[in-house]
Design a protein around this motif. Sequence first.
Motif, mmCIF file in Angstrom:
data_model
loop_
_atom_site.group_PDB
_atom_site.id
_atom_site.type_symbol
_atom_site.label_atom_id
_atom_site.label_comp_id
_atom_site.label_asym_id
_atom_site.label_seq_id
_atom_site.Cartn_x
_atom_site.Cartn_y
_atom_site.Cartn_z
ATOM 1 N N GLY A 155 0.706 -1.283 0.018
ATOM 2 C CA GLY A 155 0.128 -0.019 0.008
ATOM 3 C C GLY A 155 0.659 1.223 -0.116
ATOM 4 O O GLY A 155 0.282 2.291 0.478
ATOM 5 N N GLY A 156 2.277 1.202 -0.388
ATOM 6 C CA GLY A 156 2.833 2.278 -0.635
ATOM 7 C C GLY A 156 3.667 2.442 0.701
ATOM 8 O O GLY A 156 4.870 3.267 0.837
ATOM 9 N N THR A 157 3.292 1.748 1.821
ATOM 10 C CA THR A 157 4.132 1.886 3.031
ATOM 11 C C THR A 157 5.428 1.296 3.053
ATOM 12 O O THR A 157 5.596 0.110 2.714
ATOM 13 N N VAL A 158 6.435 1.719 3.365
ATOM 14 C CA VAL A 158 8.056 1.162 3.229
ATOM 15 C C VAL A 158 8.815 1.162 4.468
ATOM 16 O O VAL A 158 8.575 2.320 5.263
ATOM 17 N N MET A 159 9.791 0.432 4.731
ATOM 18 C CA MET A 159 10.842 0.583 5.538
ATOM 19 C C MET A 159 12.114 0.986 4.956
ATOM 20 O O MET A 159 12.506 0.131 3.926
ATOM 21 N N LEU A 160 12.600 2.192 5.096
ATOM 22 C CA LEU A 160 14.035 2.738 4.407
ATOM 23 C C LEU A 160 15.031 2.196 5.389
ATOM 24 O O LEU A 160 15.186 2.760 6.642
ATOM 25 N N THR A 161 16.095 1.647 4.764
ATOM 26 C CA THR A 161 17.333 1.255 5.476
ATOM 27 C C THR A 161 18.702 1.825 4.955
ATOM 28 O O THR A 161 18.737 1.610 3.835
ATOM 29 N N TYR A 162 19.356 2.335 5.781
ATOM 30 C CA TYR A 162 20.755 2.601 5.383
ATOM 31 C C TYR A 162 21.597 2.586 6.410
ATOM 32 O O TYR A 162 21.725 3.438 7.403
ATOM 33 N N GLY A 163 22.491 1.657 6.541
ATOM 34 C CA GLY A 163 23.469 1.608 7.599
ATOM 35 C C GLY A 163 22.685 1.224 8.799
ATOM 36 O O GLY A 163 21.889 0.360 8.868
ATOM 37 N N CYS A 164 22.672 1.963 9.905
ATOM 38 C CA CYS A 164 22.027 1.824 11.060
ATOM 39 C C CYS A 164 20.743 2.638 10.998
ATOM 40 O O CYS A 164 19.955 2.755 12.237
ATOM 41 N N ILE A 165 20.563 3.265 10.213
ATOM 42 C CA ILE A 165 19.405 4.163 9.955
ATOM 43 C C ILE A 165 18.140 3.397 9.481
ATOM 44 O O ILE A 165 18.412 2.779 8.401
ATOM 45 N N GLU A 166 17.021 3.457 10.100
ATOM 46 C CA GLU A 166 15.802 2.687 9.639
ATOM 47 C C GLU A 166 14.539 3.743 9.812
ATOM 48 O O GLU A 166 14.499 4.375 10.914
ATOM 49 N N VAL A 167 13.916 4.145 8.790
ATOM 50 C CA VAL A 167 12.799 5.126 8.878
ATOM 51 C C VAL A 167 11.740 4.399 8.133
ATOM 52 O O VAL A 167 11.709 3.963 6.973
ATOM 53 N N LEU A 168 10.253 4.598 8.754
ATOM 54 C CA LEU A 168 8.977 4.105 8.076
ATOM 55 C C LEU A 168 8.620 5.277 7.350
ATOM 56 O O LEU A 168 8.471 6.530 7.845
ATOM 57 N N GLY A 169 8.125 5.058 6.023
ATOM 58 C CA GLY A 169 7.715 6.308 5.102
ATOM 59 C C GLY A 169 6.938 5.811 4.108
ATOM 60 O O GLY A 169 6.264 4.655 4.256
ATOM 61 N N LYS A 170 6.538 6.381 3.165
ATOM 62 C CA LYS A 170 5.760 6.050 1.920
ATOM 63 C C LYS A 170 6.422 6.457 0.597
ATOM 64 O O LYS A 170 7.294 7.019 0.774
ATOM 65 N N LEU A 171 5.999 5.552 -0.103
ATOM 66 C CA LEU A 171 6.264 5.699 -1.602
ATOM 67 C C LEU A 171 5.120 6.733 -2.147
ATOM 68 O O LEU A 171 4.074 6.085 -1.927
ATOM 69 N N GLU A 172 5.503 7.646 -2.928
ATOM 70 C CA GLU A 172 4.411 8.496 -3.665
ATOM 71 C C GLU A 172 4.174 8.062 -4.776
ATOM 72 O O GLU A 172 5.198 7.762 -5.675
#
Length: 319
Positions: free
Chosen positions: A67-84
């Motif tokens: 549904g466009g909800t995603v988890m972005l991961t980069y190294g130790c960074i994790e951010v819950l966001g959306k794809l537009e």
Amino acid sequence: MWESLKAQLLEIGTVQLTGADAAEYESTSTAGPGAGGRGSVFFSYEGHRVRLAVADESPITIRHIGGGTVMLTYGCIEVLGKLEKPGSHCPGQAYITISGSCIFHCKYCPVPANAAPTKSVEEIVSLVRDAGDIEAISLTSGVAGSPEEEEARTLAVVKALRVFDLPIGVSIYPVAGTARRLHEAGAAEVKFNLETATPELFAKMCPGMDRDRINAELDEAVRLFGRNHVFTNLIFGLGETDEEMKAAVGDLCARGIIPTLRPFSPGGELKDLARPGFKRFMSLYKHHRSVLAANGLDTREAETMCIACTGCDMVPGRD
């Protein structure tokens, strides 16, 4: 948090997509940093966005949960966001390339090697009609034949799109009088790209193009369209110094022109040149922000094109 995160993401510029199918969120491009590539996605977090090119391998991963909800991961960074979902190329806008080929061969540009057809007025009207819920229309173009022919084609498109009653932004290579004719045709904003920080670098990177004419049309555009509605791309990472880039930003802002500081994206004849790093992103961004404020310019008043989108660049006032 967002400014630092976006600078880190743009330093890499790519993302690996995993998880549920995300095809409906991917966008392809025939102009700009992603021209000729596999495609890109727009990651959104708390009202901010960044555009990342999809790649088979990348240190950045976006896992599509659904549904466009995603988890972005980069190294130790994790951010819950959306794809537009892109309207047409970018969210909220129909951003359309009129001519996908170009007679000029700027050294950093992939367009000549990935030439695409020229769209008819009817095709463009149809694309806008099918773009869904959009707030603006933006047009860009290569130069398929001559700059004069491209301008005439663009003017016809602008006039045909006025039926949608949306602000129209235009970014083309200008000839003498282009700003006036676009204003008369009904465009709301314009972007004529100086591309480089210095005339010397422009002559090296964009042979055959007239920087003086671009500058003259930018100044005329400010008179016609007003401050905060005239833009120009400045690519950083082509060999200019920080002092040269900052001087260019200061000159443009003093003239009422909002520069878009675009990070170099490897392409064209410069595929092996590295993208700018995080520290340079942040340094130039902070300077850009202070110079815009000192000259009373506000990116939030922009209605179209790259400043309104913010996907490919860090935009003071919006990021």
